[in-house]
Design a protein around this motif. Structure first.
Motif, mmCIF file in Angstrom:
data_model
loop_
_atom_site.group_PDB
_atom_site.id
_atom_site.type_symbol
_atom_site.label_atom_id
_atom_site.label_comp_id
_atom_site.label_asym_id
_atom_site.label_seq_id
_atom_site.Cartn_x
_atom_site.Cartn_y
_atom_site.Cartn_z
ATOM 1 N N ALA A 101 0.845 -1.197 0.000
ATOM 2 C CA ALA A 101 0.000 0.000 0.000
ATOM 3 C C ALA A 101 0.876 1.240 0.000
ATOM 4 N N ALA A 102 0.439 2.247 -0.764
ATOM 5 C CA ALA A 102 1.213 3.476 -0.892
ATOM 6 C C ALA A 102 0.545 4.621 -0.153
ATOM 7 N N ALA A 103 1.356 5.484 0.394
ATOM 8 C CA ALA A 103 0.872 6.728 0.994
ATOM 9 C C ALA A 103 1.709 7.856 0.427
ATOM 10 N N PRO A 104 1.188 8.965 0.042
ATOM 11 C CA PRO A 104 -0.243 9.203 -0.022
ATOM 12 C C PRO A 104 -0.851 8.434 -1.186
ATOM 13 N N SER A 105 -2.117 8.097 -1.058
ATOM 14 C CA SER A 105 -2.764 7.329 -2.120
ATOM 15 C C SER A 105 -3.197 8.223 -3.276
ATOM 16 N N LYS A 106 -3.358 9.510 -2.998
ATOM 17 C CA LYS A 106 -3.745 10.469 -4.043
ATOM 18 C C LYS A 106 -2.875 11.710 -3.905
ATOM 19 N N GLY A 107 -2.725 12.422 -4.999
ATOM 20 C CA GLY A 107 -1.965 13.666 -4.953
ATOM 21 C C GLY A 107 -0.474 13.432 -5.100
ATOM 22 N N GLU A 108 0.238 14.538 -5.112
ATOM 23 C CA GLU A 108 1.685 14.484 -5.285
ATOM 24 C C GLU A 108 2.361 15.115 -4.072
ATOM 25 N N VAL A 109 3.443 14.522 -3.634
ATOM 26 C CA VAL A 109 4.249 15.106 -2.566
ATOM 27 C C VAL A 109 5.704 15.077 -2.982
ATOM 28 N N THR A 110 6.447 15.988 -2.406
ATOM 29 C CA THR A 110 7.894 15.974 -2.586
ATOM 30 C C THR A 110 8.487 15.557 -1.251
ATOM 31 N N TRP A 111 9.355 14.565 -1.294
ATOM 32 C CA TRP A 111 9.953 13.999 -0.089
ATOM 33 C C TRP A 111 11.395 14.458 0.001
ATOM 34 N N ARG A 112 11.841 14.813 1.196
ATOM 35 C CA ARG A 112 13.229 15.197 1.449
ATOM 36 C C ARG A 112 13.733 14.324 2.583
ATOM 37 N N GLY A 113 14.902 13.728 2.374
ATOM 38 C CA GLY A 113 15.475 12.883 3.403
ATOM 39 C C GLY A 113 16.983 13.024 3.466
ATOM 40 N N LYS A 114 17.552 12.506 4.527
ATOM 41 C CA LYS A 114 19.005 12.557 4.706
ATOM 42 C C LYS A 114 19.651 11.468 3.848
ATOM 43 N N LEU A 115 20.605 11.864 3.044
ATOM 44 C CA LEU A 115 21.281 10.921 2.153
ATOM 45 C C LEU A 115 21.928 9.784 2.937
ATOM 46 N N HIS A 116 22.530 10.083 4.074
ATOM 47 C CA HIS A 116 23.212 9.025 4.830
ATOM 48 C C HIS A 116 22.244 8.063 5.520
ATOM 49 N N GLU A 117 20.936 8.342 5.483
ATOM 50 C CA GLU A 117 19.951 7.436 6.070
ATOM 51 C C GLU A 117 19.412 6.419 5.069
ATOM 52 N N VAL A 118 19.777 6.559 3.793
ATOM 53 C CA VAL A 118 19.301 5.633 2.762
ATOM 54 C C VAL A 118 20.089 4.333 2.878
ATOM 55 N N ASP A 119 19.364 3.218 3.062
ATOM 56 C CA ASP A 119 20.005 1.913 3.212
ATOM 57 C C ASP A 119 20.305 1.249 1.878
ATOM 58 N N GLY A 120 19.513 1.572 0.861
ATOM 59 C CA GLY A 120 19.711 0.987 -0.455
ATOM 60 C C GLY A 120 18.772 1.644 -1.448
ATOM 61 N N PHE A 121 18.983 1.377 -2.730
ATOM 62 C CA PHE A 121 18.126 1.968 -3.746
ATOM 63 C C PHE A 121 18.186 1.149 -5.017
ATOM 64 N N PHE A 122 17.208 1.376 -5.892
ATOM 65 C CA PHE A 122 17.305 0.874 -7.258
ATOM 66 C C PHE A 122 16.710 1.915 -8.189
ATOM 67 N N ILE A 123 17.110 1.835 -9.450
ATOM 68 C CA ILE A 123 16.601 2.745 -10.472
ATOM 69 C C ILE A 123 15.240 2.220 -10.922
ATOM 70 N N GLY A 124 14.255 3.079 -10.881
ATOM 71 C CA GLY A 124 12.892 2.722 -11.265
ATOM 72 C C GLY A 124 11.922 3.024 -10.141
ATOM 73 N N LYS A 125 10.653 3.176 -10.516
ATOM 74 C CA LYS A 125 9.603 3.481 -9.545
ATOM 75 C C LYS A 125 8.755 2.242 -9.291
ATOM 76 N N LEU A 126 8.235 2.154 -8.093
ATOM 77 C CA LEU A 126 7.262 1.104 -7.751
ATOM 78 C C LEU A 126 5.880 1.564 -8.151
ATOM 79 N N LYS A 127 5.047 0.616 -8.474
ATOM 80 C CA LYS A 127 3.647 0.905 -8.769
ATOM 81 C C LYS A 127 2.812 0.361 -7.614
ATOM 82 N N GLU A 128 1.701 1.027 -7.356
ATOM 83 C CA GLU A 128 0.816 0.564 -6.279
ATOM 84 C C GLU A 128 0.211 -0.776 -6.633
ATOM 85 N N SER A 129 0.029 -1.613 -5.606
ATOM 86 C CA SER A 129 -0.581 -2.923 -5.842
ATOM 87 C C SER A 129 -2.072 -2.867 -5.658
#
Length: 129
Positions: A101-129
């Motif tokens: 499940a994704a939050a927010p379910s509607k609308g657009e948000v911009t997220w800001r986070g600390k780079l050193h807190e990222v544990d891992g990543f991949f190129i590409g977006k997830l789609k809601e199930s």
């Protein structure tokens, strides 16, 4: 654990530098941050600050103060100063839990986070199930 400093991922930092440097360059990305998946498109710091300036449009004294500080930060970015990259900005972000499940379910948000807190990543977006 207290006292242990996480390192920044140099590949992710490279992608952020490219997004910051090249206008209209976008990278779809999904980040693992302390067990939460954040999925969207990398955004330049300058574009992030421009969006924030629109939110704080000087209607109140508090808004005016925040606006002035954000404007100062935006001007520093435009001046060509190369600040150390400590934050990551993701536009059209969605946060996913274990069930998909994704939050927010509607609308657009911009997220800001600390780079050193990222544990891992991949190129590409997830789609809601």
């Amino acid at each position: 654990m207290p006292g242990i400093k996480k390192e920044k991922d140099v590949i992710l930092q490279l992608l952020i530098e490219a997004v910051n440097e090249y206008e209209d360059y976008e990278v779809p990305v999904t980040l693992n941050v302390n067990g939460t998946l954040v999925s969207g498109t990398l955004q330049s710091a300058e574009d992030y600050f421009k969006e924030m300036l629109e939110v704080f449009d000087e209607d109140s004294d508090a808004d005016k103060h925040v606006y002035e500080q954000l404007k100062k930060a935006t001007d520093q970015l435009k001046s060509g100063e190369e600040p150390e990259i400590n934050y990551i900005h993701v536009k059209d972000a969605k946060m996913f839990d274990e069930s998909g499940a994704a939050a927010p379910s509607k609308g657009e948000v911009t997220w800001r986070g600390k780079l050193h807190e990222v544990d891992g990543f991949f190129i590409g977006k997830l789609k809601e199930s």
